[in-house]
Motif scaffolding. Structure first.
Motif, short mmCIF file in Angstrom:
data_model
loop_
_atom_site.label_atom_id
_atom_site.label_comp_id
_atom_site.label_asym_id
_atom_site.label_seq_id
_atom_site.Cartn_x
_atom_site.Cartn_y
_atom_site.Cartn_z
N MET A 1 0.83 -1.20 0.00
CA MET A 1 0.00 0.00 0.00
C MET A 1 0.87 1.26 0.00
N ILE A 2 0.44 2.26 -0.77
CA ILE A 2 1.12 3.55 -0.80
C ILE A 2 0.48 4.43 0.27
N ARG A 3 1.28 4.85 1.24
CA ARG A 3 0.77 5.63 2.37
C ARG A 3 0.83 7.12 2.02
N VAL A 4 -0.31 7.80 2.16
CA VAL A 4 -0.45 9.19 1.70
C VAL A 4 -0.92 10.10 2.82
N VAL A 5 -0.37 11.31 2.86
CA VAL A 5 -0.88 12.38 3.73
C VAL A 5 -1.44 13.48 2.83
N ILE A 6 -2.62 13.97 3.18
CA ILE A 6 -3.29 15.03 2.41
C ILE A 6 -3.16 16.35 3.15
N VAL A 7 -2.66 17.38 2.45
CA VAL A 7 -2.50 18.69 3.07
C VAL A 7 -3.28 19.72 2.27
N ASP A 8 -4.33 20.26 2.87
CA ASP A 8 -5.16 21.28 2.21
C ASP A 8 -5.95 22.00 3.30
N ASP A 9 -6.10 23.32 3.16
CA ASP A 9 -6.79 24.07 4.20
C ASP A 9 -8.31 23.96 4.11
N HIS A 10 -8.83 23.33 3.07
CA HIS A 10 -10.27 23.17 2.94
C HIS A 10 -10.71 21.75 3.30
N PRO A 11 -11.48 21.58 4.37
CA PRO A 11 -11.92 20.24 4.79
C PRO A 11 -12.65 19.48 3.68
N VAL A 12 -13.45 20.19 2.87
CA VAL A 12 -14.20 19.51 1.82
C VAL A 12 -13.25 18.92 0.78
N VAL A 13 -12.15 19.60 0.52
CA VAL A 13 -11.16 19.07 -0.44
C VAL A 13 -10.49 17.84 0.14
N LEU A 21 -9.27 8.56 -3.17
CA LEU A 21 -8.14 7.66 -3.04
C LEU A 21 -8.52 6.31 -2.45
N ALA A 22 -9.64 6.28 -1.74
CA ALA A 22 -10.08 5.03 -1.13
C ALA A 22 -10.40 3.96 -2.15
N VAL A 23 -10.75 4.38 -3.37
CA VAL A 23 -11.13 3.40 -4.39
C VAL A 23 -9.94 3.01 -5.28
N ALA A 24 -8.77 3.58 -5.00
CA ALA A 24 -7.59 3.28 -5.84
C ALA A 24 -7.15 1.84 -5.66
N GLY A 25 -7.36 1.30 -4.47
CA GLY A 25 -7.00 -0.09 -4.21
C GLY A 25 -5.63 -0.28 -3.60
N ASP A 26 -4.70 0.59 -3.94
CA ASP A 26 -3.35 0.43 -3.42
C ASP A 26 -2.86 1.68 -2.69
N VAL A 27 -3.80 2.54 -2.28
CA VAL A 27 -3.45 3.79 -1.61
C VAL A 27 -4.18 3.87 -0.27
N GLU A 28 -3.44 4.24 0.77
CA GLU A 28 -4.03 4.39 2.10
C GLU A 28 -3.72 5.78 2.63
N THR A 104 -7.28 17.65 -12.26
CA THR A 104 -6.73 16.41 -12.81
C THR A 104 -7.73 15.27 -12.65
N PRO A 105 -8.02 14.52 -13.72
CA PRO A 105 -8.95 13.39 -13.62
C PRO A 105 -8.49 12.35 -12.59
N ARG A 106 -9.44 11.63 -12.04
CA ARG A 106 -9.15 10.69 -10.96
C ARG A 106 -8.07 9.67 -11.33
N ASP A 107 -8.20 9.04 -12.49
CA ASP A 107 -7.25 8.00 -12.87
C ASP A 107 -5.84 8.56 -13.04
N GLU A 108 -5.76 9.80 -13.53
CA GLU A 108 -4.45 10.44 -13.67
C GLU A 108 -3.85 10.74 -12.30
N LEU A 109 -4.70 11.11 -11.36
CA LEU A 109 -4.22 11.35 -9.99
C LEU A 109 -3.67 10.06 -9.40
N PHE A 110 -4.38 8.96 -9.61
CA PHE A 110 -3.90 7.67 -9.11
C PHE A 110 -2.52 7.35 -9.69
N ARG A 111 -2.40 7.51 -11.01
CA ARG A 111 -1.12 7.22 -11.66
C ARG A 111 -0.02 8.12 -11.13
#
Length: 207
Positions: A1-13, A21-28, A104-111
């Motif tokens: 699994m690829i471990r990710v931290v999200i940094v953004d000042d907007h909670p909705v983002v 990212l939850a549906v990527a399958g290999d990202v946590e 950026t489209p979802r699949d491109e973000l995953f890649r």
């Protein structure tokens, strides 16, 4: 699994990215932060593989945070709305592995996340074009001391005549200096020249 931290000042983002990212399958998603200071603390605590970093945030901004995290073995992938030179270049110089826009489209973000985790550079097309343009562009000729003096007075609201009087030169000479300034900065008017000069650090904010 690829471990990710999200940094953004907007909670909705952050929520949207987490869900995507939850549906990527290999990202946590292992952490979140709302500004650069919090990002530094979270990233140092969990040491993710990839950090999705916004740039314009209150307090400590993204570029500053990227620079502070250079000693952490995590790849920073900028994800922002802005693709101007003043955003892109400092982020890349600070150490970002990649730079994407929020449309950026979802699949491109995953890649991109997978590529960043492998240490590969990832750039949106518009950002890549800007960087290529910067590389190909000839080095900007620096302003002379006198040109900086003239532009500094213009920035403070002086007319050509007033600038000439303060510098003990003719008004025609001031105009000539400004023509050279415009050419060197790649602009066409006084306001743009002042704006670009501040942006590039040619003029200090307290001048």
């Amino acid at each position: 699994m690829i471990r990710v931290v999200i940094v953004d000042d907007h909670p909705v983002v952050r929520d949207g990215l987490r869900g995507m990212l939850a549906v990527a399958g290999d990202v946590e998603v292992v952490g979140e932060a709302a500004d650069g200071a919090e990002a530094e603390a979270v990233v140092r605590a969990v040491v993710p593989d990839v950090v999705l970093m916004d740039l314009r945030m209150p307090g400590v901004d993204g570029v500053t945070a990227i620079g502070r995290l250079r000693d952490v073995p995590a790849r920073v992938l900028v994800l922002t709305t802005y693709d101007t030179d003043s955003d892109v270049l400092p982020a890349i110089k600070a150490g970002a592995t990649g730079y994407l826009l929020k449309d950026t489209p979802r699949d491109e973000l995953f890649r991109a996340v997978r590529s960043a985790a492998r240490g590969e550079a990832v750039l949106s097309p518009s950002v890549a074009t800007r960087l290529v343009g910067q590389v190909r562009a000839p080095a900007a000729e620096p302003l002379s001391d006198r040109e900086v003096e003239v532009l500094g007075l213009i920035a403070r609201g002086c007319t050509n005549r007033e600038a000439a009087a303060r510098l003990f030169i003719s008004e025609a000479t001031v105009k000539t200096h400004l023509v050279h300034v415009y050419a060197k900065l790649g602009v066409n008017d006084r306001a743009a020249a002042v704006a670009v000069a501040y942006e590039r650090g040619v003029l200090a904010a307290d001048r």
